[in-house]
Design an enzyme around this catalytic site. Structure first.
Site, PDB file in Angstrom:
ATOM      1  CE  LYS A 185     -19.029  -3.009  10.209  1.00  0.00           C
ATOM      2  NZ  LYS A 185     -17.978  -2.986  11.206  1.00  0.00           N
ATOM      3  CE  LYS A 237      -4.086   1.580   2.467  1.00  0.00           C
ATOM      4  NZ  LYS A 237      -4.895   1.371   3.667  1.00  0.00           N
ATOM      5  CE  LYS A 283     -17.810 -13.143   2.601  1.00  0.00           C
ATOM      6  NZ  LYS A 283     -16.999 -13.892   3.233  1.00  0.00           N
TER       7      LYS A 283
END
Ligand code: TRP
Length: 329
Positions: free
Chosen positions: A204, A117, A201
């Site tokens: 969040k 990242k 599925k």
């Protein structure tokens, strides 16, 4: 003597029903195995590395402790404790640092993901890495080894961490003589995928979740919003739909068979939604009530955590003393 099982729960706030059926319920069932002495803890030391403000950490810790109790964790059967009330773990963490090669930590998925990242941002590889993240697997090894745990029930994502705890235990035992039980991961196999409100599925990140403890009214509204086809009320309905798939999670086998017949004979979607709502609410409302009780009587939960931590400390203290002695301290 019974084998010890241990697992850490990250304080991440109130979960959804996908977390409940996918992780919490199976973990509680597993820990109720009379062959095991189970220790479950809120991993708040670990959380310091991703929750960066004290109010959030406090709130998430409270919410997750109440959640597990509301979901049926019986503190008389499973020791529930808070990691930071067992500071022996941090001493062992330091001792273990000295038998852990940096190369082993370099291979940790969570660390490597953060390096990727940082690089993707065009930064220095370690720009997003703090030592809490880098040492995370050692602290986790300290949780497990301090408790002489044989089994570590975790999801697939934690397999590598448990492998690292094994490696660390073996290096220590080889260098200083047998001190630690070498632990094993107990990976939960084929955990059912829980459908979310849109049929994908439940997650969040899709925004399709049903919060475990939402109110009756909210639950009703969420179910009402589930998309259905435009078939007429009298037409037979396929059970291959989100409504039925959710129903299956909450109903008994007989209730499912009965509902499948009703679907085949034709039922309006409004009635099908209502049946799902009543079924879900009958299962969720006692849990919701328990959750609301605990969250408003948190002193009782604190007492449970404190007592659990004391029980844990008895074992951890002994293990750390053994490790210190083995190392010449
Ligand atoms: N790392 C685990 C997770 O992310 C939480 C955890 C911390 C844990 N210490 C542990 C799990 C010890 C098992 C054993 O979910």
């Amino acid at each position: 003597m019974k084998k010890i099982a241990i697992t850490g729960i990250k304080p991440t706030g109130v979960p959804h029903i996908g977390n409940y059926f996918g992780a919490i319920k199976p973990a509680i069932e597993l820990a109720n195995d009379p062959e095991l002495d189970s220790y479950y803890f809120i991993a708040d030391y670990h959380a310091l590395n991703f929750i960066k403000n004290n109010e959030d950490l406090n709130r998430y810790t409270r919410e997750i402790a109440c959640t597990w109790l509301a979901c049926g964790l019986d503190p008389n059967k499973i020791v529930l404790y808070k990691q930071s009330l067992v500071p022996e773990v941090t001493e062992l963490n330091w001792l273990l640092c000295n038998v852990t090669s940096k190369g082993l930590m370099n291979r940790a998925h969570a660390y490597k993901a953060m390096v990727d990242k940082s690089l993707a941002n065009g930064d220095d590889p370690d720009a997003l890495v703090n030592m809490g993240l880098f040492n995370y697997p050692i602290l986790m090894a300290a949780d497990i080894l301090s408790m002489n745990a044989k089994f570590v029930p975790v999801g697939e994502d934690q397999r590598q961490h448990v492998e690292m705890a094994r490696d660390i235990a073996k290096v220590f035992n080889k260098r200083y003589g047998y001190t630690f039980v070498v632990p094993e991961a107990l990976i939960q196999e084929d955990v059912a995928t829980i459908p979310g409100l849109d049929g994908r599925k439940m997650s969040k990140s899709y925004g399709n979740q049903i919060p475990l403890f939402c109110s009756r009214e909210e639950l009703k509204k969420l179910i009402a919003g589930i998309k259905t086809d435009s078939s007429l009320p009298t037409e037979p309905k396929s059970t291959d739909c989100t409504l039925f798939n959710l129903y299956k999670l909450f109903a008994s086998k007989e209730q499912c068979e009965q509902m499948a017949k009703i679907y085949a004979n034709g039922i309006s979607w409004a009635d099908a939604k209502n049946a799902l709502f009543e079924m879900m609410d009958s299962v969720l409302s006692p849990m919701r009530d328990k959750y609301n009780y605990y969250i408003t009587h948190y002193d009782e939960v604190e007492k449970i955590l404190t007592e659990g931590s004391k029980k844990t400390q008895i074992i951890a203290r002994e293990t750390v003393a053994r490790a210190r002695k083995a190392m010449g301290l």
